[in-house]
Design a protein around this motif. Structure first.
Motif, mmCIF file in Angstrom:
data_model
loop_
_atom_site.group_PDB
_atom_site.id
_atom_site.type_symbol
_atom_site.label_atom_id
_atom_site.label_comp_id
_atom_site.label_asym_id
_atom_site.label_seq_id
_atom_site.Cartn_x
_atom_site.Cartn_y
_atom_site.Cartn_z
ATOM 1 N N ILE A 186 0.816 -1.220 0.000
ATOM 2 C CA ILE A 186 0.000 0.000 0.000
ATOM 3 C C ILE A 186 0.846 1.265 0.000
ATOM 4 C CG2 ILE A 186 -1.930 -1.142 1.163
ATOM 5 C CD1 ILE A 186 -0.992 0.150 3.769
ATOM 6 N N ALA A 187 2.159 1.130 0.000
ATOM 7 C CA ALA A 187 3.031 2.295 0.132
ATOM 8 C C ALA A 187 2.892 3.262 -1.039
ATOM 9 C CB ALA A 187 4.484 1.856 0.280
ATOM 10 N N ALA A 188 2.622 2.746 -2.248
ATOM 11 C CA ALA A 188 2.540 3.595 -3.433
ATOM 12 C C ALA A 188 1.126 4.090 -3.709
ATOM 13 C CB ALA A 188 3.066 2.836 -4.648
ATOM 14 N N LEU A 189 0.192 3.835 -2.784
ATOM 15 C CA LEU A 189 -1.206 4.178 -3.012
ATOM 16 C C LEU A 189 -1.621 5.395 -2.204
ATOM 17 C CD1 LEU A 189 -2.760 0.597 -2.813
ATOM 18 C CD2 LEU A 189 -1.834 1.775 -4.819
ATOM 19 N N ASP A 190 -2.655 6.077 -2.686
ATOM 20 C CA ASP A 190 -3.229 7.183 -1.932
ATOM 21 C C ASP A 190 -3.769 6.673 -0.601
ATOM 22 O OD1 ASP A 190 -2.662 8.861 -4.024
ATOM 23 O OD2 ASP A 190 -4.678 8.760 -4.888
ATOM 24 N N VAL A 191 -3.753 7.554 0.397
ATOM 25 C CA VAL A 191 -4.228 7.163 1.729
ATOM 26 C C VAL A 191 -5.671 6.688 1.673
ATOM 27 C CG1 VAL A 191 -4.676 7.998 4.064
ATOM 28 C CG2 VAL A 191 -2.596 8.713 2.867
ATOM 29 N N SER A 192 -6.477 7.311 0.845
ATOM 30 C CA SER A 192 -7.887 6.937 0.761
ATOM 31 C C SER A 192 -8.078 5.538 0.192
ATOM 32 C CB SER A 192 -8.640 7.952 -0.108
ATOM 33 O OG SER A 192 -8.081 7.995 -1.416
ATOM 34 N N ILE A 193 -7.086 5.032 -0.538
ATOM 35 C CA ILE A 193 -7.193 3.715 -1.164
ATOM 36 C C ILE A 193 -6.535 2.640 -0.303
ATOM 37 C CG2 ILE A 193 -6.684 2.398 -3.253
ATOM 38 C CD1 ILE A 193 -8.643 4.669 -3.661
ATOM 39 N N GLN A 194 -5.605 3.030 0.563
ATOM 40 C CA GLN A 194 -4.860 2.050 1.337
ATOM 41 C C GLN A 194 -5.762 1.162 2.179
ATOM 42 O OE1 GLN A 194 -1.944 4.225 3.596
ATOM 43 N NE2 GLN A 194 -0.642 4.617 1.828
ATOM 44 N N ALA A 195 -6.746 1.771 2.859
ATOM 45 C CA ALA A 195 -7.631 0.987 3.720
ATOM 46 C C ALA A 195 -8.439 -0.014 2.909
ATOM 47 C CB ALA A 195 -8.556 1.910 4.505
ATOM 48 N N GLN A 196 -8.839 0.354 1.696
ATOM 49 C CA GLN A 196 -9.604 -0.564 0.854
ATOM 50 C C GLN A 196 -8.773 -1.796 0.502
ATOM 51 O OE1 GLN A 196 -11.192 1.464 -2.582
ATOM 52 N NE2 GLN A 196 -11.782 3.267 -1.413
ATOM 53 N N VAL A 197 -7.509 -1.588 0.161
ATOM 54 C CA VAL A 197 -6.650 -2.715 -0.210
ATOM 55 C C VAL A 197 -6.381 -3.597 1.009
ATOM 56 C CG1 VAL A 197 -4.367 -3.350 -1.063
ATOM 57 C CG2 VAL A 197 -5.629 -1.487 -2.154
ATOM 58 N N LEU A 201 -7.282 -7.565 1.552
ATOM 59 C CA LEU A 201 -6.358 -8.616 1.990
ATOM 60 C C LEU A 201 -6.931 -9.379 3.185
ATOM 61 C CD1 LEU A 201 -2.959 -6.679 1.743
ATOM 62 C CD2 LEU A 201 -3.795 -8.468 0.197
ATOM 63 N N GLN A 202 -7.572 -8.679 4.110
ATOM 64 C CA GLN A 202 -8.183 -9.345 5.253
ATOM 65 C C GLN A 202 -9.316 -10.269 4.821
ATOM 66 O OE1 GLN A 202 -9.173 -6.101 8.007
ATOM 67 N NE2 GLN A 202 -7.749 -7.006 9.451
ATOM 68 N N ASP A 203 -10.165 -9.783 3.921
ATOM 69 C CA ASP A 203 -11.280 -10.601 3.451
ATOM 70 C C ASP A 203 -10.777 -11.864 2.760
ATOM 71 O OD1 ASP A 203 -13.013 -8.708 4.432
ATOM 72 O OD2 ASP A 203 -13.379 -7.740 2.487
ATOM 73 N N LEU A 204 -9.748 -11.719 1.941
ATOM 74 C CA LEU A 204 -9.190 -12.883 1.255
ATOM 75 C C LEU A 204 -8.586 -13.871 2.251
ATOM 76 C CD1 LEU A 204 -7.481 -11.098 -1.772
ATOM 77 C CD2 LEU A 204 -9.545 -12.512 -1.832
ATOM 78 N N GLN A 205 -7.980 -13.349 3.307
ATOM 79 C CA GLN A 205 -7.416 -14.225 4.331
ATOM 80 C C GLN A 205 -8.510 -15.034 5.011
ATOM 81 O OE1 GLN A 205 -5.599 -12.420 7.940
ATOM 82 N NE2 GLN A 205 -3.849 -13.731 7.495
ATOM 83 N N ASP A 206 -9.613 -14.384 5.324
ATOM 84 C CA ASP A 206 -10.719 -15.074 5.982
ATOM 85 C C ASP A 206 -11.326 -16.135 5.066
ATOM 86 O OD1 ASP A 206 -10.362 -13.475 8.198
ATOM 87 O OD2 ASP A 206 -11.911 -12.030 7.628
ATOM 88 N N GLU A 207 -11.446 -15.822 3.777
ATOM 89 C CA GLU A 207 -12.096 -16.741 2.846
ATOM 90 C C GLU A 207 -11.189 -17.904 2.446
ATOM 91 O OE1 GLU A 207 -13.516 -14.660 -0.549
ATOM 92 O OE2 GLU A 207 -14.627 -13.177 0.624
ATOM 93 N N MET A 208 -9.901 -17.619 2.251
ATOM 94 C CA MET A 208 -8.996 -18.606 1.679
ATOM 95 C C MET A 208 -8.016 -19.195 2.686
ATOM 96 S SD MET A 208 -8.115 -16.492 -1.841
ATOM 97 C CE MET A 208 -7.170 -17.850 -2.541
#
Length: 307
Positions: A186-197, A201-208
């Protein structure tokens, strides 16, 4: 430890050295980028790896996936010593361990459409899949990471930074891996987008049931996402603990220095934080062996007669 599942990834005494050359072209000494690093990552766990720039974080991330093999030490993934695998076996193992890099634009091939980039994972590892099956699978991956499948024919320059990182994540999860190295994702992303990414990642961890090695310098995001945190200083781990324990009671001076550097939005609290900093930047933190200072909490302790 009793009651704990065996680690998915077990790293022992990992070191990475780079030879230095003299100005006339001869061999000189070596640069010790990483020295004697050991840690485990459990199934479904996120281990945060933090430290200042140049501390060796990305070197470790590339070493554990054998993108840049270590100089010494062992890396066991799902019980297999990666150093003992030949090229063909390592290629098959890569389906189980993937990497999401810091710069999504550099990771993408500008001459390939986003759909072809994601589909390449199937072409390399699932050669029996028909073209229609690949397109259907890629469309499903686009939907899963929050992208419209109609964008599959677009090229990297037609996406925003956050969308590019979602494409890279789609490629990383295409083969259903069990482990992902997220190297400053997330280092190269806007702050507003970092939380979405991060939430993705958390959702994918829970699912997979994914496990992550999450490399970052953003200590607040590490605390939010990671179960345990390893603090890296000059190529060595100087503190390793559960995230809550490390943030509540940092034992190593370098860890305290890192936490003290996190800005506080409230002016009065920020002044108090600066006043409470008890270690000058030029002070040398202790670099002794890791010692268990509390259950599950390890920190490097000073050596010598005054330890």
């Amino acid at each position: 430890m009793s009651g704990q599942p065996p680690p998915l990834l077990a790293v022992r005494d990992l070191s990475k050295h780079y030879p230095l050359r003299t100005w006339w072209g001869g061999k000189g000494s070596v640069f010790r980028a990483v020295e004697g690093v050991s840690f485990d990552i459990r199934p479904g766990e996120t281990l945060g790896l933090v430290g200042e720039s140049g501390s060796g974080k990305s070197t470790i991330g590339r070493a554990v996936t054998m993108l840049n093999p270590p100089t010494s030490g062992t890396i066991a993934f799902e019980g297999t010593d990666l150093a003992k695998l030949d090229a063909a076996a390592m290629r098959r193992m890569r389906a189980r361990m993937q990497t999401v890099f810091q710069d999504p634009y550099a990771a993408l091939n500008p001459r390939m459409s986003a759909g072809d980039y994601v589909a390449e994972a199937f072409k390399l590892h699932r050669r029996a899949m028909r073209g229609s099956e690949r397109r259907e699978a890629v469309a499903g991956l686009f939907e899963r990471v929050g992208l419209d499948p109609r964008f599959m024919g677009r090229y990297p320059h037609q996406f925003s930074g956050g969308q590019r990182q979602r494409i890279c994540i789609a490629r990383a999860i295409a083969l259903k891996p069990s482990f992902i190295v997220a190297d400053e994702p997330i280092a190269a992303l806007d702050v507003s987008i970092q939380a979405q990414v991060v939430n993705l990642l958390q959702d994918l961890q829970d699912e997979m049931g994914l496990s992550y090695l999450f490399i970052s310098h953003d200590l607040r995001m590490v605390r939010y996402l990671c179960h345990r945190v390893a603090v890296l200083w000059r190529g060595r781990i100087v503190e390793l603990a559960e995230a809550d324990a490390l943030y509540a009671d940092p034992r190593h001076p370098y860890t305290r220095r890192l936490l003290a550097a996190v800005p506080v939005p409230h002016p009065a609290e920020e002044r108090a934080r600066l006043a409470a900093r008890d270690i000058a930047d030029h002070d040398q933190p202790p670099d002794g062996p890791l010692t268990e200072v509390a259950p599950g909490h390890w920190a490097a302790m000073p050596q010598g007669p005054h330890a």
